[in-house]
Design an enzyme around this catalytic site. Structure first.
Site, mmCIF file in Angstrom:
data_model
loop_
_atom_site.group_PDB
_atom_site.id
_atom_site.type_symbol
_atom_site.label_atom_id
_atom_site.label_comp_id
_atom_site.label_asym_id
_atom_site.label_seq_id
_atom_site.Cartn_x
_atom_site.Cartn_y
_atom_site.Cartn_z
ATOM 1 N N LYS A 184 0.861 -1.189 0.000
ATOM 2 C CA LYS A 184 0.000 0.000 0.000
ATOM 3 C C LYS A 184 0.892 1.231 0.000
ATOM 4 C CE LYS A 184 -4.400 1.026 0.072
ATOM 5 N NZ LYS A 184 -5.491 0.249 -0.538
ATOM 6 N N GLY A 238 -24.260 3.717 1.103
ATOM 7 C CA GLY A 238 -23.258 4.172 0.122
ATOM 8 C C GLY A 238 -23.758 3.862 -1.270
ATOM 9 N N GLY A 271 -21.949 4.951 -4.196
ATOM 10 C CA GLY A 271 -20.869 5.371 -5.085
ATOM 11 C C GLY A 271 -20.538 4.243 -6.038
ATOM 12 N N ASN A 272 -19.268 4.124 -6.399
ATOM 13 C CA ASN A 272 -18.872 3.093 -7.362
ATOM 14 C C ASN A 272 -19.294 1.701 -6.880
ATOM 15 O OD1 ASN A 272 -17.063 0.932 -8.343
ATOM 16 N ND2 ASN A 272 -16.298 2.544 -9.661
ATOM 17 N N ALA A 273 -18.877 1.350 -5.670
ATOM 18 C CA ALA A 273 -19.155 0.005 -5.170
ATOM 19 C C ALA A 273 -20.652 -0.191 -4.902
ATOM 20 C CB ALA A 273 -18.332 -0.252 -3.911
ATOM 21 N N GLY A 274 -21.263 0.726 -4.131
ATOM 22 C CA GLY A 274 -22.649 0.561 -3.699
ATOM 23 C C GLY A 274 -23.660 0.609 -4.828
#
Ligand code: NAD
Length: 413
Positions: free
Chosen positions: A106, A218, A220-223
């Site tokens: 990371k 959420g 966004g992209n994932a949700g």
């Protein structure tokens, strides 16, 4: 002494717990208690006003027993050494849980990217690469976007890397746009992987899609992709939320129309024929499956006792605190942990890297077929490990992952 809220301390507690179940070789346990290599760099950036500002950047290469180091680069004002170390450890566990040949790493820079002009952001991103290129590469360590880092930032970094090394290496970074060598399916792969896990979980719990009520925090992209995919599979998405608040419709939301509403208005709030709910209350709704897909540490000892869902699928990273985890376990709530539930993203990043190093481009159909096999196999492996050790799915995933890393690491001693 480390504080309990320190993410690296939490990560090491999880390692110790898994190690205890499998009587992990003490030598391996000792090796896994710190990253293989942790680098801190000072990045000088010429600001638009002509002054030089120094930004602190990190790269933590935790373990590469199973393959090249892999993990995103985060730009955030709260980035710390222990956060980067913890995230690199969790990447090691995530890749090993889904058994892809990649290690864990990371990166991070302490910066508020919103305060930088585009030129300053480009000089910072190129500066990061100037300081770290020697430890990166498709055969060493492969970064990707993370919080507040974009495909554009990855593009600058890749360009700088190729200029310095004098060779083309598209596989040095994943999460690229399609025309830069990205993979089909990457944009929704995290949600797709989470949806495969949800489907397998529902089967194991004898839940029929049409009767399974789901709430997603959420959008966004994932949700939002998760809502779309699950709703296509027949599940009833009865509540969703974003940073502005949440909405409920007990008969199930029309996700396509909702997506259009969010595009037009900037929020899910105000969607026709819905009632409003707060972001806290969505977590304790009476649903079958709860999907946190926004922030870290939202399920805490304060609300865990009020959670009514029978299962939680962690699409976000780290949504459940360790103390809350214990409460959920006592209540018999099944938690599909982040290291499994959201591993579809890194799995398709691995496919992207593989396509780049082989000079191939796979169809979306081929990508999804491979993703489905990996996610379904991993889900059942973790489920069976949970039964074998009579534990929760998070500990089971850590057990499986540590076993895999350990068996390769042992050969090097
Ligand atoms: P995103 O920025 O696209 O979406 C985040 C969503 O959370 C937005 O809808 C935002 O409005 C909402 N949100 C913000 N504050 C909120 C609050 N207080 N309450 C409720 N909702 C709030 O981010 P994303 O890429 O969808 O990532 C979401 C989570 O999934 C993160 O934890 C991320 O680490 C994890 N994740 C994402 C990927 C991926 O490929 N995108 C991969 C692995 C893990």
């Amino acid at each position: 002494m480390l504080e309990v809220s320190n993410p690296f301390f939490n990560a090491m507690e999880q390692l110790d717990k898994a190690a205890g179940y499998i009587s992990l070789d003490e030598r391996i346990h000792t090796i896994l208690k710190q990253p293989d290599r942790f680098i801190e760099v000072a990045i000088p950036v010429v600001m638009d006003n002509g002054t030089v500002k120094i930004f602190t950047g990190y790269r933590s290469q935790y373990n590469n027993s199973l393959g090249v180091y892999k993990g995103g680069i985060r730009y955030h004002w709260n980035v710390t050494v222990d956060e980067v170390k913890a995230l690199s450890f969790w990447m090691t566990i995530k890749c090993a849980t889904v058994n892809i040949p990649m290690g864990g790493a990371k990166g991070g820079v302490i910066v508020n990217p919103k305060e930088l002009s585009e030129g300053e952001l480009e000089r910072l991103s190129r500066g990061y690469m100037k300081k770290l290129w020697m430890v990166l590469g498709s055969d060493k360590d492969v970064p990707a976007p993370d919080v507040y880092t974009t495909p554009q930032i990855m593009g600058w970094m890749r360009d700088e890397f190729e200029k310095i090394t004098g060779k083309k290496d598209p596989g040095v970074i994943t999460g690229k746009s399609l025309d830069q060598g990205g993979s089909e399916g990457r944009g929704f792969s995290t949600a797709q992987g989470g949806a495969y896990c949800t489907r397998e979980l529902a089967k194991n719990m004898n839940l029929v899609p049409e009767e399974t009520r789901i709430a997603i925090q959420g959008f966004g992209n994932a949700g939002s992709h998760m809502a779309k995919i699950l709703s296509k599979m027949g599940y009833k998405i009865i509540a969703v939320s974003d940073s502005k608040g949440g909405i409920v419709m007990n008969e199930g939301l029309d996700i396509e129309a909702l997506t259009k509403h969010k595009e037009d208005t900037g929020s899910v709030v105000g969607f026709a024929r819905t009632t409003e709910i707060s972001n806290d209350d969505i977590l304790t709704m009476d649903v079958d499956i709860l999907v946190p897909a926004a922030l870290e540490n939202v399920i805490t000892p304060d609300n865990a006792k009020n959670i009514k869902a029978t299962a939680i699928v962690e699409l976000a990273n780290g949504p459940t605190t360790p103390d809350a985890d214990e409460i959920l376990k006592e209540k018999g709530i099944i938690v599909v942990p982040d290291v499994l539930a959201n591993a579809g993203g890194v799995t398709v990043s691995y496919f992207e890297w593989e396509q780049n190093v082989k000079g191939e481009h796979w169809t979306e159909e081929a990508v999804l077929e491979k993703l489905e096999k990996i996610m379904v196999d991993s889900f059942h492996e973790v489920w069976n490990t949970k039964l074998q050790y009579n534990t929760d799915m998070r500990t089971a995933a850590f057990i499986k992952a540590v076993e895999r890393v350990s068996s390769t690491l042992k050969e090097t001693l």
